[in-house]
Motif scaffolding. Structure first.
Motif, PDB file in Angstrom:
ATOM      1  N   ALA A   1      -3.991  92.436  49.671  1.00 15.42           N
ATOM      2  CA  ALA A   1      -4.522  93.508  48.825  1.00 15.42           C
ATOM      3  C   ALA A   1      -3.442  94.541  48.514  1.00 15.42           C
ATOM      4  O   ALA A   1      -3.371  95.056  47.387  1.00 15.42           O
ATOM      5  CB  ALA A   1      -5.707  94.179  49.499  1.00 15.42           C
ATOM      6  N   GLU A   2      -2.586  94.837  49.490  1.00 13.22           N
ATOM      7  CA  GLU A   2      -1.500  95.788  49.276  1.00 13.22           C
ATOM      8  C   GLU A   2      -0.499  95.268  48.245  1.00 13.22           C
ATOM      9  O   GLU A   2      -0.051  95.999  47.371  1.00 13.22           O
ATOM     10  CB  GLU A   2      -0.789  96.092  50.596  1.00 13.22           C
ATOM     11  N   VAL A   3      -0.143  94.000  48.352  1.00 11.61           N
ATOM     12  CA  VAL A   3       0.788  93.403  47.391  1.00 11.61           C
ATOM     13  C   VAL A   3       0.157  93.395  46.003  1.00 11.61           C
ATOM     14  O   VAL A   3       0.807  93.747  45.015  1.00 11.61           O
ATOM     15  CB  VAL A   3       1.192  91.974  47.827  1.00 11.61           C
ATOM     16  N   GLN A   4      -1.112  93.026  45.917  1.00 11.65           N
ATOM     17  CA  GLN A   4      -1.784  93.010  44.618  1.00 11.65           C
ATOM     18  C   GLN A   4      -1.828  94.399  43.993  1.00 11.65           C
ATOM     19  O   GLN A   4      -1.571  94.565  42.802  1.00 11.65           O
ATOM     20  CB  GLN A   4      -3.184  92.433  44.748  1.00 11.65           C
ATOM     21  N   MET A   5      -2.134  95.403  44.817  1.00 11.12           N
ATOM     22  CA  MET A   5      -2.196  96.774  44.301  1.00 11.12           C
ATOM     23  C   MET A   5      -0.816  97.222  43.828  1.00 11.12           C
ATOM     24  O   MET A   5      -0.671  97.809  42.750  1.00 11.12           O
ATOM     25  CB  MET A   5      -2.715  97.732  45.366  1.00 11.12           C
ATOM     26  N   SER A   6       0.214  96.944  44.598  1.00 10.39           N
ATOM     27  CA  SER A   6       1.554  97.380  44.186  1.00 10.39           C
ATOM     28  C   SER A   6       1.998  96.641  42.921  1.00 10.39           C
ATOM     29  O   SER A   6       2.630  97.238  42.041  1.00 10.39           O
ATOM     30  CB  SER A   6       2.568  97.226  45.320  1.00 10.39           C
ATOM     31  N   CYS A   7       1.661  95.373  42.796  1.00  9.44           N
ATOM     32  CA  CYS A   7       1.989  94.626  41.573  1.00  9.44           C
ATOM     33  C   CYS A   7       1.235  95.199  40.376  1.00  9.44           C
ATOM     34  O   CYS A   7       1.802  95.350  39.291  1.00  9.44           O
ATOM     35  CB  CYS A   7       1.665  93.145  41.742  1.00  9.44           C
ATOM     36  N   ARG A   8      -0.014  95.539  40.575  1.00  9.95           N
ATOM     37  CA  ARG A   8      -0.787  96.134  39.477  1.00  9.95           C
ATOM     38  C   ARG A   8      -0.225  97.492  39.074  1.00  9.95           C
ATOM     39  O   ARG A   8      -0.226  97.850  37.906  1.00  9.95           O
ATOM     40  CB  ARG A   8      -2.253  96.232  39.867  1.00  9.95           C
ATOM     41  N   ARG A   9       0.275  98.238  40.061  1.00 12.27           N
ATOM     42  CA  ARG A   9       0.902  99.524  39.735  1.00 12.27           C
ATOM     43  C   ARG A   9       2.170  99.303  38.913  1.00 12.27           C
ATOM     44  O   ARG A   9       2.419 100.018  37.946  1.00 12.27           O
ATOM     45  CB  ARG A   9       1.207 100.308  41.009  1.00 12.27           C
ATOM     46  N   ALA A  10       2.967  98.325  39.291  1.00 15.51           N
ATOM     47  CA  ALA A  10       4.177  98.020  38.513  1.00 15.51           C
ATOM     48  C   ALA A  10       3.801  97.628  37.090  1.00 15.51           C
ATOM     49  O   ALA A  10       4.429  98.066  36.118  1.00 15.51           O
ATOM     50  CB  ALA A  10       4.984  96.908  39.191  1.00 15.51           C
ATOM     51  N   HIS A  11       2.752  96.830  36.944  1.00 13.35           N
ATOM     52  CA  HIS A  11       2.300  96.422  35.615  1.00 13.35           C
ATOM     53  C   HIS A  11       1.741  97.597  34.823  1.00 13.35           C
ATOM     54  O   HIS A  11       1.921  97.662  33.601  1.00 13.35           O
ATOM     55  CB  HIS A  11       1.267  95.302  35.722  1.00 13.35           C
ATOM     56  N   ALA A  12       1.087  98.537  35.492  1.00 13.43           N
ATOM     57  CA  ALA A  12       0.570  99.720  34.795  1.00 13.43           C
ATOM     58  C   ALA A  12       1.721 100.507  34.174  1.00 13.43           C
ATOM     59  O   ALA A  12       1.626 100.993  33.043  1.00 13.43           O
ATOM     60  CB  ALA A  12      -0.228 100.601  35.761  1.00 13.43           C
ATOM     61  N   ILE A  13       2.821 100.603  34.897  1.00 12.86           N
ATOM     62  CA  ILE A  13       4.006 101.288  34.380  1.00 12.86           C
ATOM     63  C   ILE A  13       4.586 100.512  33.199  1.00 12.86           C
ATOM     64  O   ILE A  13       4.898 101.091  32.151  1.00 12.86           O
ATOM     65  CB  ILE A  13       5.048 101.465  35.500  1.00 12.86           C
ATOM     66  N   ALA A  14       4.721  99.202  33.354  1.00 10.41           N
ATOM     67  CA  ALA A  14       5.252  98.369  32.265  1.00 10.41           C
ATOM     68  C   ALA A  14       4.354  98.450  31.030  1.00 10.41           C
ATOM     69  O   ALA A  14       4.854  98.480  29.897  1.00 10.41           O
ATOM     70  CB  ALA A  14       5.395  96.925  32.730  1.00 10.41           C
ATOM     71  N   ASP A  15       3.047  98.514  31.234  1.00  8.89           N
ATOM     72  CA  ASP A  15       2.115  98.619  30.105  1.00  8.89           C
ATOM     73  C   ASP A  15       2.321  99.920  29.332  1.00  8.89           C
ATOM     74  O   ASP A  15       2.260  99.934  28.102  1.00  8.89           O
ATOM     75  CB  ASP A  15       0.671  98.520  30.590  1.00  8.89           C
ATOM     76  N   ILE A  16       2.547 101.015  30.049  1.00  7.98           N
ATOM     77  CA  ILE A  16       2.790 102.292  29.379  1.00  7.98           C
ATOM     78  C   ILE A  16       4.064 102.197  28.550  1.00  7.98           C
ATOM     79  O   ILE A  16       4.104 102.624  27.394  1.00  7.98           O
ATOM     80  CB  ILE A  16       2.886 103.434  30.415  1.00  7.98           C
ATOM     81  N   MET A  17       5.103 101.611  29.130  1.00  5.18           N
ATOM     82  CA  MET A  17       6.369 101.477  28.411  1.00  5.18           C
ATOM     83  C   MET A  17       6.222 100.537  27.213  1.00  5.18           C
ATOM     84  O   MET A  17       6.766 100.803  26.135  1.00  5.18           O
ATOM     85  CB  MET A  17       7.459 101.003  29.366  1.00  5.18           C
ATOM     86  N   ALA A  18       5.478  99.456  27.376  1.00  8.38           N
ATOM     87  CA  ALA A  18       5.256  98.520  26.271  1.00  8.38           C
ATOM     88  C   ALA A  18       4.491  99.197  25.128  1.00  8.38           C
ATOM     89  O   ALA A  18       4.784  98.967  23.953  1.00  8.38           O
ATOM     90  CB  ALA A  18       4.513  97.283  26.760  1.00  8.38           C
ATOM     91  N   ALA A  19       3.529 100.044  25.489  1.00  9.83           N
ATOM     92  CA  ALA A  19       2.773 100.767  24.458  1.00  9.83           C
ATOM     93  C   ALA A  19       3.676 101.706  23.661  1.00  9.83           C
ATOM     94  O   ALA A  19       3.369 102.042  22.510  1.00  9.83           O
ATOM     95  CB  ALA A  19       1.629 101.557  25.104  1.00  9.83           C
ATOM     96  N   GLU A  20       4.800 102.093  24.256  1.00 10.16           N
ATOM     97  CA  GLU A  20       5.770 102.944  23.573  1.00 10.16           C
ATOM     98  C   GLU A  20       6.818 102.132  22.814  1.00 10.16           C
ATOM     99  O   GLU A  20       7.739 102.686  22.242  1.00 10.16           O
ATOM    100  CB  GLU A  20       6.458 103.873  24.574  1.00 10.16           C
ATOM    101  N   GLY A  21       6.713 100.799  22.858  1.00 15.33           N
ATOM    102  CA  GLY A  21       7.603  99.949  22.086  1.00 15.33           C
ATOM    103  C   GLY A  21       8.684  99.224  22.867  1.00 15.33           C
ATOM    104  O   GLY A  21       9.466  98.477  22.295  1.00 15.33           O
ATOM    105  N   VAL A  22       8.742  99.417  24.192  1.00 13.10           N
ATOM    106  CA  VAL A  22       9.751  98.742  25.014  1.00 13.10           C
ATOM    107  C   VAL A  22       9.368  97.274  25.173  1.00 13.10           C
ATOM    108  O   VAL A  22       8.213  96.947  25.457  1.00 13.10           O
ATOM    109  CB  VAL A  22       9.879  99.411  26.399  1.00 13.10           C
TER     110      VAL A  22
END
Length: 159
Positions: free
Chosen positions: A74-95
């Motif tokens: 569960a900890e690994v899944q949560m940390s991976c989802r957090r990393a993806h949440a950051i990547a999603d924000i950056m992708a929404a900005e065009g990265v």
């Protein structure tokens, strides 16, 4: 363009600039961190050679999880989802998400790293690479003597 031309050096090497904070126990990035990620995304768009590594963490426990193997998963899944949440924000900005390496550490680093800004379970860190140099320099707690991340996802989505 060089890093200095983009006026990144001073800000990227400042204390805590590369920390992304989350609301307690969630995937929600705080408003201050969201603004920081948007600014980073704009810089990445101006410097096509830039890449970013996102190292996400959780604390030593995740609510509602009992035995240790389930807890670690569960900890690994949560940390991976957090990393993806950051990547999603950056992708929404065009990265281009292919320029973002996402690492979920679970709780491996939580007991090692001391963050003066927020507890380790409420943050992730990002490290920008431009012209072969990483900004800011990776902290010693990520060195080879520490455990390797339990999960590494390169531009993949959790299912």
């Amino acid at each position: 363009q060089s890093l200095r031309d983009l006026a990144l050096h001073d800000e990227l090497c400042g204390e805590g600039f590369n920390h992304v904070h989350f609301e307690a126990g969630s995937l929600s990035v705080t408003l201050v961190s969201r603004a920081r990620l948007k600014r980073m995304s704009r810089w990445m768009l101006r410097c096509p050679s830039a890449t970013v590594s996102v190292d996400a963490h959780v604390g030593c426990t995740v609510a509602g999880v009992g035995e240790s193997r389930k807890q670690r998963r569960a900890e690994v899944q949560m940390s991976c989802r957090r990393a993806h949440a950051i990547a999603d924000i950056m992708a929404a900005e065009g990265v281009d998400v292919r320029k973002v390496t996402m690492i979920g550490w679970g709780s491996e680093i939580a007991g090692i790293a001391d963050s003066p800004v927020a507890p380790p379970n409420l943050r992730a860190e990002f490290f920008l690479t431009v012209d072969g140099k990483q900004y800011p320099a990776r902290p010693a707690y990520y060195n080879a003597d520490q455990p390797q991340p339990q999960a590494l996802y390169l531009a993949q989505r959790l299912t």
